[in-house]
Scaffold this motif. Sequence first.
Motif, short mmCIF file in Angstrom:
data_model
loop_
_atom_site.label_atom_id
_atom_site.label_comp_id
_atom_site.label_asym_id
_atom_site.label_seq_id
_atom_site.Cartn_x
_atom_site.Cartn_y
_atom_site.Cartn_z
N ASP A 208 5.92 4.39 4.85
CA ASP A 208 6.78 3.36 5.45
C ASP A 208 6.81 2.08 4.61
OD1 ASP A 208 4.05 3.18 6.37
OD2 ASP A 208 4.66 1.73 7.90
N HIS A 209 6.11 2.08 3.46
CA HIS A 209 6.10 0.91 2.58
C HIS A 209 6.56 1.23 1.15
CE1 HIS A 209 4.02 -1.67 5.50
NE2 HIS A 209 3.66 -0.49 5.97
N HIS B 17 -7.14 -1.71 6.21
CA HIS B 17 -6.20 -0.65 6.56
C HIS B 17 -6.62 0.63 5.85
CE1 HIS B 17 -2.40 0.58 8.22
NE2 HIS B 17 -1.85 0.86 7.06
N ASP C 91 -0.09 -4.37 8.75
CA ASP C 91 -0.92 -3.21 8.41
C ASP C 91 -2.38 -3.61 8.19
OD1 ASP C 91 1.94 -2.72 7.39
OD2 ASP C 91 1.12 -0.71 7.69
N HIS D 19 0.85 -1.20 0.00
CA HIS D 19 0.00 0.00 0.00
C HIS D 19 0.88 1.24 0.00
CE1 HIS D 19 0.85 -0.61 4.26
NE2 HIS D 19 0.38 0.57 4.56
N HIS E 24 1.38 3.89 1.88
CA HIS E 24 1.93 4.65 3.01
C HIS E 24 3.46 4.72 2.90
CE1 HIS E 24 -1.89 3.85 5.63
NE2 HIS E 24 -2.04 4.85 4.78
ZN LIG Z 1 0.09 1.57 6.49
#
Ligand SMILES: [Zn+2]
Length: 271
Positions: A62-63, A121, A143, A58, A60
């Motif tokens: 942090d990914h 999420h 997540d 996804h 976000h």
């Molecule tokens: Zn996330």
Amino acid sequence: MKTEVAVLASGSSGNAVYISSGKYSVLIDVGLSGREIEKRMKKLNLNPENLSAVLITHEHNDHIKGAGILSRRYNIPIYANQGTWAEGKQKLGKIKNENCNIFSEDFMIGDLAFTPYSISHDAADPVGYICQADGKKIAVATDTGVLTDEAAKKLSGSDFLILESNHDLEMLMTGKYPHYLKNRIKSEFGHLSNDAAADILPDLIGSNFPTVVLAHLSQKNNNPKIAYITVNNNLQKSGLKVGRDLNLECAVQNKPTELFDLDKRYTADEY
Ligand SMILES: [Zn+2]
Ligand SMILES: [Zn+2]
């Protein structure tokens, strides 16, 4: 050929999972800078030049943070679904047309077979992945505010399971996070708590002595010891024993796990 897996980073400051069949290898998520992911791969004697693809769960930060950089630097194809591409486009930056792969169903990367599945999420169209490599099943389940029965069914019997154990509920609720953030994290579109991971894990363990890595641990509202003990307590209640029925580990933010060879039987240090 060896099937190998490592969690290169895990947590709200960056995530990346390495999976290799020996012939083909991928990263699931690149939530670290280009430089940091190179450093961590080098530490495990891995070379980003040999990556066959990067898969995104996804959009976000942090990914996804380092995915575009890695794709440009090493000419690596990126795989994501339509919703993640649309929302993540800006964070990825310019990606060569030939490296943009939009999936809507199961897909193969060389001899690695991927099944994306929906998670719960607050992102456009977030997924977890199940990977089949040389008869081994590797699953990423982070997540997600809840694990649906459908998802649990897909994850059960994995040989290598990366399972979210994000927070200790009491630490979260008595901690310093603002009210809205506490609510977001514990909502059904947030993150799985230690208790939730502990609840579900016994149902996911088959007789194949899996390695389970607890992941996406909060650095403020959790620690590896609490996560491990919470999960292990419930395993014991269910008659499952670490070292006999499974291997249980924790992934952390600031360093990679070891590179697991899925043909080996691992037993972790107990906490
Ligand atoms: Zn996330
Ligand atoms: Zn995350």
